[in-house]
Design an enzyme around this catalytic site. Structure first.
Site, PDB file in Angstrom:
ATOM      1  N   TYR A  46      -5.436  -5.957  -4.385  1.00 41.08           N
ATOM      2  CA  TYR A  46      -4.497  -5.453  -3.367  1.00 41.08           C
ATOM      3  C   TYR A  46      -5.164  -5.478  -1.996  1.00 41.08           C
ATOM      4  O   TYR A  46      -4.571  -5.948  -1.025  1.00 41.08           O
ATOM      5  CB  TYR A  46      -4.069  -4.032  -3.730  1.00 41.08           C
ATOM      6  CG  TYR A  46      -3.163  -3.404  -2.701  1.00 41.08           C
ATOM      7  CD1 TYR A  46      -1.828  -3.791  -2.602  1.00 41.08           C
ATOM      8  CD2 TYR A  46      -3.627  -2.420  -1.831  1.00 41.08           C
ATOM      9  CE1 TYR A  46      -0.985  -3.216  -1.663  1.00 41.08           C
ATOM     10  CE2 TYR A  46      -2.799  -1.842  -0.895  1.00 41.08           C
ATOM     11  CZ  TYR A  46      -1.481  -2.245  -0.808  1.00 41.08           C
ATOM     12  OH  TYR A  46      -0.649  -1.683   0.131  1.00 41.08           O
ATOM     13  N   SER A  89      -1.450  -2.539   5.327  1.00 38.23           N
ATOM     14  CA  SER A  89      -1.961  -1.289   4.776  1.00 38.23           C
ATOM     15  C   SER A  89      -3.287  -0.971   5.450  1.00 38.23           C
ATOM     16  O   SER A  89      -3.990  -1.873   5.925  1.00 38.23           O
ATOM     17  CB  SER A  89      -2.167  -1.432   3.268  1.00 38.23           C
ATOM     18  OG  SER A  89      -2.865  -0.317   2.740  1.00 38.23           O
TER      19      SER A  89
END
Length: 273
Positions: free
Chosen positions: A149, A136
């Site tokens: 995350y 990501s």
């Protein structure tokens, strides 16, 4: 790569990026081992006869081993692995339990490692293969309320880059996909904000930031953009490590903008004051 007799194993293929990638590879003529925890609930297998559904839970090493063995037996080998399974734990770090944090790392980091470890002997024996890890942009920069995350995706960056160096001798290539905001059900699947009884100090902050996170995802790119990046990473001869669909500018800016200004920019974008 010639599509004939090529096989890709994709984790987390039930929805979103994983499903889009499975459909794209099948359309390109590849055999697709689309893995997920509950294949019996998916209709992905009806899209193409080139897509095979298999049960695989990345947090269960025995499940991973079985799935990899089944794919090799049924398809004759694995040319590319796309480590896509993952989710985002949302909420203030102080409100997150040990179990929630461990599950986040078990899926997003150790799950990738479980699958990678399972396929490496096969790829080394064949002296070929590619491992494509879906990370990501949050592995290169950070977002409010996504501390765990972001931590997992930063860990994935280090793991992937070091693996890239040590596997070159075996002709196994490693790639990292770093998507920006993408329109998927990711936010909805991660929507439940971690809370802790009696902890109210972050309530106002959460109420200000959450609508902005949702708005940014709603304005994101379609999943096909990421699927195409995964395809290029899996097939291109160019010796490139990182691909940044819908995130190139943001990642570039994070590398050049001084840290204190980058933090101010993120705070302004997400109303994180």
């Amino acid at each position: 790569m010639n599509a004939a007799n090529k096989t890709v194993l994709i984790t987390g293929a039930s929805t979103g990026i994983g499903r889009a990638a499975a459909e794209l590879f099948a359309a390109k003529g590849w055999t697709v081992a689309a893995t997920m925890r509950t294949p019996e609930k998916s209709n992905l297998g009806t899209v193409s006869d080139r897509i095979k559904l298999l049960k695989l839970d990345v947090t269960d090493p025995a499940s991973v081993e079985r799935a990899v063995e089944d794919v090799i037996a049924q398809c004759g080998g694995i040319d590319v692995v796309v480590n896509n399974a993952g989710y985002g734990l949302i909420g203030p770090f102080e409100a997150q339990s040990d179990d929630q944090i461990r599950r986040q790392f078990e899926t997003n980091v150790f799950g990738v490692m479980n699958v990678t470890r399972a396929v490496l002997p096969h790829m080394r024996e064949r002296r070929q293969g590619r491992i494509v890890n879906v990370g990501s942009a949050a592995g290169r920069l950070t977002l409010p309320l996504y501390s765990m995350y972001c931590a997992t995706k930063w860990a994935l960056e280090g793991f992937s880059e070091a693996l890239w160096l040590e596997l070159r001798q075996h002709n196994i290539k490693v790639k990292i996909i770093e998507p920006g905001m993408i329109k998927t059900d990711f936010f909805e699947r991660s929507r439940e904000v971690a809370t802790k009884p009696g902890l109210t100090a972050y309530d106002e902050f959460v109420s200000l930031v959450m609508p902005n996170l949702q708005a940014w995802e709603d304005a994101g790119a379609e999943v096909d953009v990421v699927a195409r990046s995964i395809w290029r990473a899996s097939t291109s001869i160019w010796p490139r490590l990182r691909y940044q669909p819908n995130a190139t500018l943001a990642v570039w800016a994070r590398g050049w903008v001084p840290g204190h200004l980058a933090v101010r920019l993120v705070r302004r974008l997400f109303n994180a004051w």
